[in-house]
Design an enzyme around this catalytic site. Structure first.
Site: not given
Lengths: 485, 479
Positions: A78, A153, A177
């Site tokens: 990420k 997210s 997330s």
């Protein structure tokens, strides 16, 4: 195809020299080249360095060096974890040009284990969002239906695993997330206990809630990934002094007599019928395997979401203050005074959702409002922790849906922040309490979109979660295994 | 109404850099100076993703400072973020302490014109220093070397009633911190600076007046001057019917005035909240006991001891305890000397004149305290004269040798052989008939001249007391 293999399968093949790391890496890079135009999971693909590292690992293996079981395995990261020399954007215009001069602790581990970083994955800007629509770069699509969001997210991290653009990825979970996009994308997402995984080098959203975790194809890979990423780090004061067990030892175990709580509050109003039905059928399977599932009542849950948005926004307003256009990141070109430089740089660099949270958090911490908002939210936090403690005095695990609904269409909620925030209703209490939880697929809704089941454990008891999740995974029957792309 | 009708009320916030080896939250060296941005790392420059880890020595030093100022210790303490934007603050928040400082409710005694005054210490907390801005033609440059240098902020009660007290208190605080060995207190390097809060009210009034704050004063004398100026300014405003505005002001040394920086309306809302990246600071009883035991005897106690045990005057005692190095030196000398008072006088007159201000506080002494004690003993025993002792002292200072060695090597031992001196004295009297006649004629001062002749004949080694006695005896016999 190589890119369809799980981490455990790849480990086996690499160790037996059935395949080289270069071949595995190339297979993923080709897949990314072909498919990611449609999905948009990556912000940055590090093809050259990935292949170079893969070749170096193959050379080591050919020389007969003793290597880590993860040596030569590719991974996607990420884009909020600092990678030395590799652009780290947080999907924000603010950090478009930011190349960290250091590695996050987690990245150090990845490099020490001779793993291959395929690239950096898309996300909601600064991890604020539940759909990955808040990325300054592009919207990531749900691999099961490209008109739908992948969740957020860590939408890039979940979509990459679902679309087989990486054998596994790392995400971060502040209010869901990792788990919510795992639920939307039909993969396994695990948030370890707060303090299990070092946060050093993870660009902070909300320090007291953020935790790094893996997104994988199956529960076994999740256990393997935890073996890789957990452990005390002296660079992170919130890192726990806890030994890391071999999490794979919890797999393939009998779950007879396991006590599981099913709180009514997470199965009531606002939870989609298909989701409820899927969770209840999972309950049947667990009961069939000998687990005892009780419906329970859990107070305070309705206060978790507002408390979460106050605490996380308050911490974010302070954490994101360093992006001022002075030292790194976006700097406004046109300014006369220092204050203008700040205002312009931040106005141009941050997106709407990030600004909304900064304003909310700044307000909550303001003199005169602190007691009513931030302090009150922290008190609620203690009460919610106490509620979980009460449940865990009697139960081994708590079972809930991961989210109230399955994935929604891109653009459907962008103009309604409150509705967007409600996506987190099942996941935020776990962050508030600092507990570990997993989301894994329990089926599909009538639209063919995946449904996630959440298992919540006691602090530092990831093992029990993995045990039950793995048993369920072995027993469940899914209509489809991979999305068609 | 005039100046003398008002009472000045002041409180101080003193910032002192702690002399730990490394910075407060990272492994960077805690060193002054260096090329800009060479003593920093991703952590102290606030790079995204970095996290602080508290240096345990900072807690130890801050608590030692608290114990040395008679504070209570919060054994459960925490750190908080103070949020504000400024280019010298890379994270845009300073990690400080808000409601649970490490130390609280202490007290420091100061002596003002012979009277003891007690100044309350509200709290002592730890925080990180900010960087430095260098304003140059064409722009401002930021140097982050100072970021993350550990500081303690020592907040006093509003117990000061005159600017003079401010100066005395700061000197005292400096001495205490140097004794506790937690700070270098180098004013010229900014390792000790203060903010002065000041208000005035008519004598006899109970409520406090509106205060102003003068920030970042890095010299004791500036602090006193700023307070004097500001008190007069406020009284003038009030006397002319005006009101004081709560504001932050800056002392302009060149112009000798305070200048408004910002008013209360423009003041920051620091939005303090508990620093989520750091855990609470918990200290055990055992730690506190150990730190307390490691502190030296503090200057106030030493001063009282010097007055009681060695019969020193208050002034002499104060001079000696002003520096721990000198006090330790004195104690080494006094403990082995037959005349501790003389040791004190030697230090005040001879040792001090050979040391500059820095050397009085740190670095090695050229001689040992014990050697000074022994030098005094040599005088007391009559082995050398007081005059000769000065020569021996000079040699000690230059070579570091003991006084006994120097006296032996240089043959400086005093001549106290009465028969030998009597023979020489007889010769001197015989060859100076005129001076003898003067003396006998009533000019008693003439004996000094004869004394001089004696010293010349003995190359200065004659025991002066014996010589005087001998000369008087021989002269009287001639009447």
């Amino acid at each position: 195809m190589l890119y369809q293999k799980s981490v455990s399968a790849l480990q086996h093949m690499l160790q037996n020299k059935e395949v080289t790391s270069e071949e595995v890496t190339q297979s993923y890079l080709d897949r990314i080249e072909m498919v990611d135009k449609k999905v948009g999971a990556y912000i940055t693909v590090a093809s050259e360095s990935a292949l170079a590292t893969a070749r170096a690992v193959d050379e080591k293996r050919n020389k007969g060096e003793v290597l880590s079981p993860f040596a030569g395995i590719p991974i996607g990261i990420k884009d909020n974890m600092c990678t030395e020399g590799l652009r780290t954007t947080c999907a924000s215009k603010m950090l478009d040009n930011f190349v960290p001069p250091f590695d996050a602790t987690i990245i150090n581990k990845i490099k020490e284990n001779d793993m291959i970083i395929l690239g950096k994955l898309n996300m909601d800007e600064f991890a604020m969002g539940s759909s990955t629509e808040n990325s300054a770069y592009h919207v990531t699509k749900n691999p099961w239906d490209l008109e739908y969001v992948p969740g957020g997210s860590s939408g890039g991290s979940a979509a990459a695993v679902a679309a087989e653009l990486a054998p596994f990825t790392l995400g971060s979970d502040t209010g869901g997330s990792i788990r919510q996009p795992a639920h939307y994308c039909g993969v396994v997402g695990m948030k370890p206990t707060y303090g299990r995984v070092s946060r050093y080098g993870l660009i902070a959203f909300a320090s007291s809630l953020d935790q790094i975790g893996p997104l994988t194809r199956d529960v076994r890979d999740a256990a393997l990934a935890l073996n890789l990423i957990c452990g005390h780090d002296r660079m992170d004061s919130s890192s726990a002094f806890m030994d890391t067990p071999d999490f794979t030892t919890y797999l393939d175990q009998d779950i007879k007599g396991m006590r599981i709580a099913l709180p009514r509050e997470f199965m009531g109003e606002g939870i989609a019928e298909d989701v409820k039905a899927s969770i209840l059928s999972a309950v049947k399977i667990l009961e069939h395997m000998g687990a005892v599932v009780d419906e329970v009542h859990m107070e305070m849950t309705e206060y978790a979401l507002p408390s979460y948005y106050l605490i996380s926004s308050a911490e974010a307003s302070s954490n994101l203050a360093r992006f001022d256009g002075i030292k790194y990141g976006h700097q406004a070109g046109d300014y006369d005074t220092l204050v203008e430089l700040y205002k312009q740089s931040r106005d141009e660099g941050f997106g709407a959702e990030v600004k909304r949270r900064i304003m909310l958090g700044t307000y909550a911490l303001s003199s005169g409002y602190y007691d009513a908002y931030y302090k009150k939210a922290q008190q609620v936090r203690t009460l919610i922790k106490n509620q979980f403690d009460l449940l865990f005095a009697e139960y081994d695990l708590v079972l809930t849906p991961t989210g109230p609904t399955t994935a929604f269409k891109i653009g459907a909620k962008v103009n309604n922040p409150i509705e967007m925030y409600l996506n987190d209703i099942c996941t935020v209490p776990i962050n508030i309490a600092g507990l570990p939880a997993i989301s894994l697929n329990s089926g599909f809704d009538r639209m063919g979109l995946p449904i996630g089941l959440q298992l919540i454990g006691k602090g530092f008891d990831e093992g029990t979660i993995l045990k039950v999740a793995h048993a369920y995974e072995q027993a469940r029957v899914l209509d489809k295994v991979r999305p068609e792309l | 109404m005039g100046y003398e009708d008002y009472e000045i009320v002041m409180g101080l916030e003193v910032h002192s850099e702690l002399k730990t080896n490394t910075k407060i939250f990272c492994d960077c060296k805690n060193e002054f100076g260096g090329e800009p941005n060479t003593h920093c790392c991703p952590i102290c420059t606030g790079m995204p993703g970095t996290l602080p880890v508290l240096n345990g020595k900072v807690v130890e030093y801050a608590i030692k400072a608290g114990l040395a100022t008679n504070c209570k210790i919060n054994q459960f303490s925490k750190q908080d973020r103070k949020n504000y934007f400024y280019p010298d603050l890379p994270k845009a928040y300073q990690v400080s302490q808000f409601d649970l400082p490490l130390c609280y409710e202490g007290e420091v005694e100061i002596e003002v014109e012979g009277e003891i005054r007690k100044i309350g210490i509200t709290r002592i907390h730890i925080e990180e220093d900010a960087g430095k801005l260098n304003h140059e033609i064409g722009g401002t440059l930021v140097d982050y070397n100072r970021c993350g240098i550990p500081l303690i902020e020592i907040v006093s009660e509003p117990d000061f009633r005159s600017p003079v007290e401010v100066g005395i208190y700061m000197e005292k605080l400096r001495t205490i911190l140097l004794y506790a060995d937690v700070s270098d207190c180098k004013m010229n390097e900014g390792s000790l600076r203060c903010d002065v809060n000041l208000s005035v009210r008519k004598k006899g009034e109970k409520t406090l007046g509106t205060r102003t704050e003068m920030k970042n004063i890095n010299s004791f004398s500036f602090a006193v001057k700023a307070a004097e100026y500001e008190a007069k300014r406020q009284i003038k405003v009030l006397e002319s019917g005006g009101t004081i505005i709560q504001e932050t002001r800056r002392w302009d040394e060149a112009k000798g005035v305070t200048i408004s920086m910002r008013t209360k309306e423009e003041a920051h809302d620091y939005r303090y909240f508990p620093e989520p990246d750091l855990m609470p600071i918990i200290t055990t009883d055992e730690q506190i006991l150990n730190w307390k035991a490691s502190l030296p005897i503090m200057p106030d106690v030493r001063k009282a001891n010097y007055i009681n045990d060695y019969e020193l005057g208050s002034k002499e005692a104060s001079i000696l305890v002003a520096s721990r190095k000198i006090a330790d030196f004195f104690e080494a000398g006094a403990s082995c000397s037959k005349n501790p008072k003389a040791v004190a006088n030697w230090i005040i007159s001879e040792v001090y004149s050979r040391l500059n201000e820095d050397e009085k506080e740190q670095g090695p002494m050229p001689i040992k305290g014990e050697d000074l004690g022994n030098l005094v003993n040599l005088i007391e025993e009559g082995t050398i004269s007081g005059k000769m002792a000065k020569t021996v002292f000079e040699k000690m200072w230059q070579t570091g040798k003991s006084p006994v060695t120097i006296v032996d090597e240089e043959g400086l031992k005093q001549n106290s052989d009465e028969d030998a001196l009597r023979t020489i004295a007889t010769d001197v009297l015989n060859s100076n008939a005129k001076i003898v006649a003067d003396y006998l004629g009533g000019k008693e001062a003439a004996i000094q001249s004869l004394m001089g002749q004696m010293m010349k004949a003995t190359k200065g080694k004659a025991n002066p007391k014996m010589v005087i006695d001998l000369l008087k005896e021989l002269l009287e016999a001639m009447r």
